[in-house]
Design a protein around this motif. Structure first.
Motif, short mmCIF file in Angstrom:
data_model
loop_
_atom_site.label_atom_id
_atom_site.label_comp_id
_atom_site.label_asym_id
_atom_site.label_seq_id
_atom_site.Cartn_x
_atom_site.Cartn_y
_atom_site.Cartn_z
N SER A 138 0.92 -1.32 0.00
CA SER A 138 -0.07 -0.08 0.00
C SER A 138 0.86 1.21 0.06
O SER A 138 0.36 2.31 -0.40
N SER A 139 1.93 1.33 0.43
CA SER A 139 2.99 2.50 0.68
C SER A 139 3.28 2.78 -0.82
O SER A 139 3.47 3.98 -1.11
N ARG A 294 9.32 -4.63 0.54
CA ARG A 294 8.60 -4.21 1.84
C ARG A 294 9.63 -3.53 2.71
O ARG A 294 9.14 -2.96 3.38
N GLY A 295 10.97 -3.66 2.61
CA GLY A 295 11.94 -2.89 3.54
C GLY A 295 11.72 -1.67 3.59
O GLY A 295 11.32 -1.21 4.78
N PRO A 296 11.57 -0.79 2.78
CA PRO A 296 11.21 0.51 2.84
C PRO A 296 9.58 0.99 2.83
O PRO A 296 9.45 2.15 3.32
N GLU A 297 8.93 0.01 2.51
CA GLU A 297 7.41 0.45 2.68
C GLU A 297 6.79 0.06 3.94
O GLU A 297 5.79 0.78 4.04
N GLN A 298 7.21 -0.78 4.51
CA GLN A 298 6.64 -1.40 5.67
C GLN A 298 7.06 -0.56 6.80
O GLN A 298 7.53 -0.99 7.60
N GLN A 299 6.92 0.84 6.68
CA GLN A 299 7.42 1.66 7.86
C GLN A 299 6.21 2.89 7.95
O GLN A 299 5.25 2.79 6.93
N MET A 678 -0.31 1.70 6.24
CA MET A 678 0.80 0.50 6.29
C MET A 678 1.32 0.22 7.73
O MET A 678 1.75 1.50 8.14
N PRO A 679 1.39 -0.61 8.33
CA PRO A 679 2.04 -0.87 9.57
C PRO A 679 3.47 -1.02 9.43
O PRO A 679 3.99 -1.31 8.43
N GLU A 680 4.00 -0.62 10.49
CA GLU A 680 5.54 -0.42 10.77
C GLU A 680 6.03 -1.86 11.09
O GLU A 680 6.63 -2.00 12.05
N PHE A 681 6.10 -2.84 10.07
CA PHE A 681 6.46 -4.24 10.27
C PHE A 681 8.07 -4.12 10.36
O PHE A 681 8.67 -5.09 10.99
N LYS A 682 8.59 -3.29 9.81
CA LYS A 682 10.11 -3.53 9.55
C LYS A 682 11.17 -2.75 10.73
O LYS A 682 12.33 -2.79 10.28
N ALA A 683 10.63 -2.32 11.56
CA ALA A 683 11.45 -1.61 12.52
C ALA A 683 10.80 -1.25 13.84
O ALA A 683 9.66 -0.73 13.75
N CYS A 684 11.01 -1.88 14.77
CA CYS A 684 10.59 -1.50 16.15
C CYS A 684 11.79 -1.69 17.16
O CYS A 684 12.76 -2.68 17.04
N ALA A 685 11.68 -1.21 18.53
CA ALA A 685 12.65 -1.31 19.36
C ALA A 685 12.23 -2.46 20.52
O ALA A 685 11.16 -3.02 20.70
N VAL A 686 13.39 -3.51 20.49
CA VAL A 686 13.33 -4.80 21.33
C VAL A 686 14.43 -4.62 22.03
O VAL A 686 15.56 -4.00 22.01
N ARG A 687 14.38 -5.56 23.15
CA ARG A 687 15.50 -6.03 23.86
C ARG A 687 15.76 -7.59 23.55
O ARG A 687 14.77 -8.17 23.66
#
Length: 693
Positions: A138-139, A294-299, A678-687
């Motif tokens: 969609s992006s 999807r790398g740049p798009e799922q953000q 579009m949801p942000e599948f490609k980057a989020c903060a984790v430990r």
């Protein structure tokens, strides 16, 4: 069916590779090469070769199921269909039509996607319909519409790629996601062209590149802006092209100039010399392409990121010229066609807009209804799923498995469980179907005829090769029967060609005009590229290459869109110091609902894993294969460690094909892009934590 080979297409990704299917005496189906189809020229990946395994009654559904006493038990078709009609009718009577939701899939044929959109709006009268393609393309679609006035994944055929001088491949691991396409990039390099891959991981695709950039996840927007800054600074703008074929350059130029190389290096981690080398390689040849996935798009800024890459193409005169341009590598099998014909929240067939009075009037006339009776735009996919059990009380779901595929998946699983009523049509008992009140077993690719539209915009004919087992019906039959039970006796044929003929009329004059495409032409011509407004092949043979003369905007000019870098929705901090990115592996597909039922594919990819750099592994005291927990603000996933130098030290990667404790989408972020949703599948903060076992 006769024991002869039937030419058809693979059920999986958007390449829609050609193959031949032959029923064997033992009841199995044999796959053989179909060298005449130009997209794969006979080559197939493991998923395509083993696709007939899912036809087996050992793994697929063979009877309707209804919930009784908390468990799903076999039922007759009449009992199951009556139960669905009663559930939807009760919801409409008690809460109104918008309390009924419909959720589709990017694997449905054009005929099914078209009918599903019509069913939602004409039979249920609901605005609440969307599909899982919102999670995939969609992006890129939104960015393409802004710049070009039209969204088609690739505006040129794949066969143009080897003839280009340079290709920048952004956020795609096509060596694993669509392996037969890799040959086009191999031929590109054999012909003297260059390949630049942008990915935070050293993937199998990146290993083929002449230059590999490894940006921090979520910084593709800054990277594209930094490259455009250098194009301007080094005098590489195609001034004549910009003047004659575009609009809005000055504002886009000003935005890019705020992203100087050293600043972009600090944001992305990509060294300035690599930025300069990228610009040189891209601008030196006569032709060049940028292809995103999807790398740049799922953000949560995916549309702006796509716009930035398009701006780079426009500034250098790389769009609407031979062997040049911007394209999106569409992922799902019918991701392109699925968003063109009405199962998306804001669209009508032919890629018409639902809020356009002229579009509503045209489609309403084809459907034989009052335009004012058509509901307006509804919620996007994640927003629809998030509203389940509250505003939306019943759901009809076809060809999707959001319990595995949706972001913040544990939350979505709870929303699905809170529904008053859930009906699912699927080939297998997916994790989502297992929660349903009614499950209907439906035909799949080899058991039915229908059309799909691949990533090039090439409309294809999938032919029935075998007869479905007794007790299986098609999605078209399901919608026909439900429409009848809900008081609409006409307008929902079960013959796919009859549906396609209506789709042709509904799409006529729209951006995605299929009116000149027929089943006969598809069979004779090995597919037809849309738009194709007339059956006369001399007058209009289809459109393999878009924008060579003008763009699809009112004045024929492409639009620059001024954009600036902004952070991802959830940056790392002391509590969650690492970035998670997700993706696919070669032996599994999407939510894995079908591929996880194939022994050969499970042997190659038996389960999830956490890919991490040795430096991070050392800090955790983790060895290869040790269980690791990846924890975000939304939940926790556990999987074995896979230690590699081929990933950034500040990043971990998980594939998203599995349910259970290794479900990657338990922890992904549902933050939405403001334009594409579009949801942000490609980057989020984790430990990341070691787990004692």
């Amino acid at each position: 069916m006769q024991n002869t080979a039937t030419p058809t297409h693979c059920p999986y990704c958007a390449l829609q590779c050609g193959m031949n299917l032959t029923p064997a005496p033992d009841g199995t189906v044999e796959v053989s090469e179909r060298a005449d189809f130009p997209v794969n020229r006979g080559a197939l990946c493991g998923k395509g070769r083993t696709a007939p395994a899912v036809l087996s009654s050992r793994v697929r559904l063979t009877s309707p199921l209804v919930r009784s006493g908390g468990t799903l038990v076999p039922a007759t078709w009449d009992e199951a269909l009556d139960r669905i009609a009663e559930g939807l009718s009760r919801t409409r009577a008690e809460h109104g039509p918008d309390a009924c939701g419909v959720f589709g899939g990017g694997g449905l044929t054009n005929e099914k996607a078209y009918t599903l959109g019509k069913f939602a709006r004409v039979v249920l009268g609901t605005s609440q319909i969307d599909y899982n393609g919102r999670f995939c393309m969609s992006s890129a679609a939104a960015g393409g519409m802004k710049a070009f006035g039209l969204d088609r994944g690739l505006p040129f055929p794949l066969e143009d790629i080897p003839k280009s001088g340079c290709v920048i491949l952004v956020g795609s691991n096509l060596a694993e996601t669509m392996p037969p396409s890799l040959r086009f990039f191999t031929e590109l390099r054999e012909n003297g062209g260059t390949l630049i891959v942008i990915d935070p991981r050293r993937t199998k695709t990146a290993e083929q590149a002449d230059l590999h950039l490894m940006p921090r996840p979520g910084t593709d927007l800054a990277l594209a802006l930094g490259l455009l800054h250098l194009v301007v600074a080094e005098g590489l703008v195609d001034e004549e092209y910009v003047r004659e074929r575009t609009a809005g350059w000055e504002d886009a130029r000003a935005a890019a100039m705020a992203h100087w190389p050293e600043y972009v290096e600090r944001i992305t981690g990509v060294p300035v010399p690599q930025l300069r080398e990228t610009v040189r390689m891209f601008c030196e040849p006569e032709s060049a392409m940028v292809l995103t996935a999807r790398g740049p798009e799922q953000q949560s800024k995916g549309t702006d990121t796509v716009s930035a890459w398009i701006n780079l193409c426009l500034a250098t005169g790389r769009a609407g010229r031979p062997y040049s341009g911007y394209g999106c590598l569409t992922g799902q099998g019918n991701g392109q066609g699925g968003r063109e014909h009405g199962q998306k929240a804001d669209q009508l067939p032919g890629y018409r807009k639902l809020d356009d009075p002229a579009a509503r009037a045209h489609v309403a006339e084809v459907w034989g209804v009052d335009p004012d009776s058509l509901p307006g735009p509804g919620r996007s996919a994640y927003e629809l799923l998030d509203a389940l059990g509250t505003d939306i009380r019943s759901l009809l779901l076809m060809g999707s498995n959001p319990v595995v595929s949706a972001p913040h998946a544990a939350h979505i699983e709870e929303r699905i469980k809170s529904l008053d009523f859930l009906a699912v049509c699927d080939v297998v008992l997916s994790e989502t179907a297992a929660l349903a009140d009614v499950v209907l077993p439906v035909t799949q690719w080899a058991e039915e005829t229908g059309t799909t539209t691949n990533l090039e915009g090439r409309v294809l004919l999938r032919r029935q090769a075998i007869t479905a087992p007794d007790g299986i019906r098609s999605d078209l039959e399901v919608m026909h029967e439900l429409a009848d039970r809900l008081g609409v006796e006409k307008g929902f044929p079960t013959d796919p060609e009859e549906v396609f003929e209506e789709l042709r009329r509904a799409s006529a004059g729209g951006p995605a005009d299929y009116s000149g495409i027929t089943y006969r032409r598809l069979a004779e011509e090995n597919g037809v590229f849309w738009p194709c407004p007339t059956e006369d092949t001399v007058v209009h043979p289809g459109t393999p290459r878009l924008f060579l003369d003008r763009f699809a905007t009112p004045d024929g000019r492409a639009r620059f869109v001024p954009v600036s870098h902004r952070a991802i929705a959830e940056e790392p901090d002391e509590e969650y110091p690492v970035l998670l990115t997700t993706g696919r592996v070669v032996a599994q597909y999407q939510s894995g609902a079908q591929t996880r039922r194939v022994d050969e594919l499970n042997a190659a990819a038996p389960g999830p894993f956490v890919e991490l750099h040795p430096r991070l592994a050392e800090r955790l005291g983790a060895a290869e294969g040790d269980p690791l927990a990846v924890v975000s603000r939304r939940g926790r996933a556990v999987a074995p460690a896979r230690i590699t130098l081929g990933i950034r030290p500040d990043t971990v990667f998980m594939p998203f094909h599995w349910h259970g404790e290794g479900r990657a989408n338990t922890i992904t972020n549902p933050a939405l892009d403001p334009t594409s949703r579009m949801p942000e599948f490609k980057a989020c903060a984790v430990r990341v934590e070691a787990v004692e076992r």
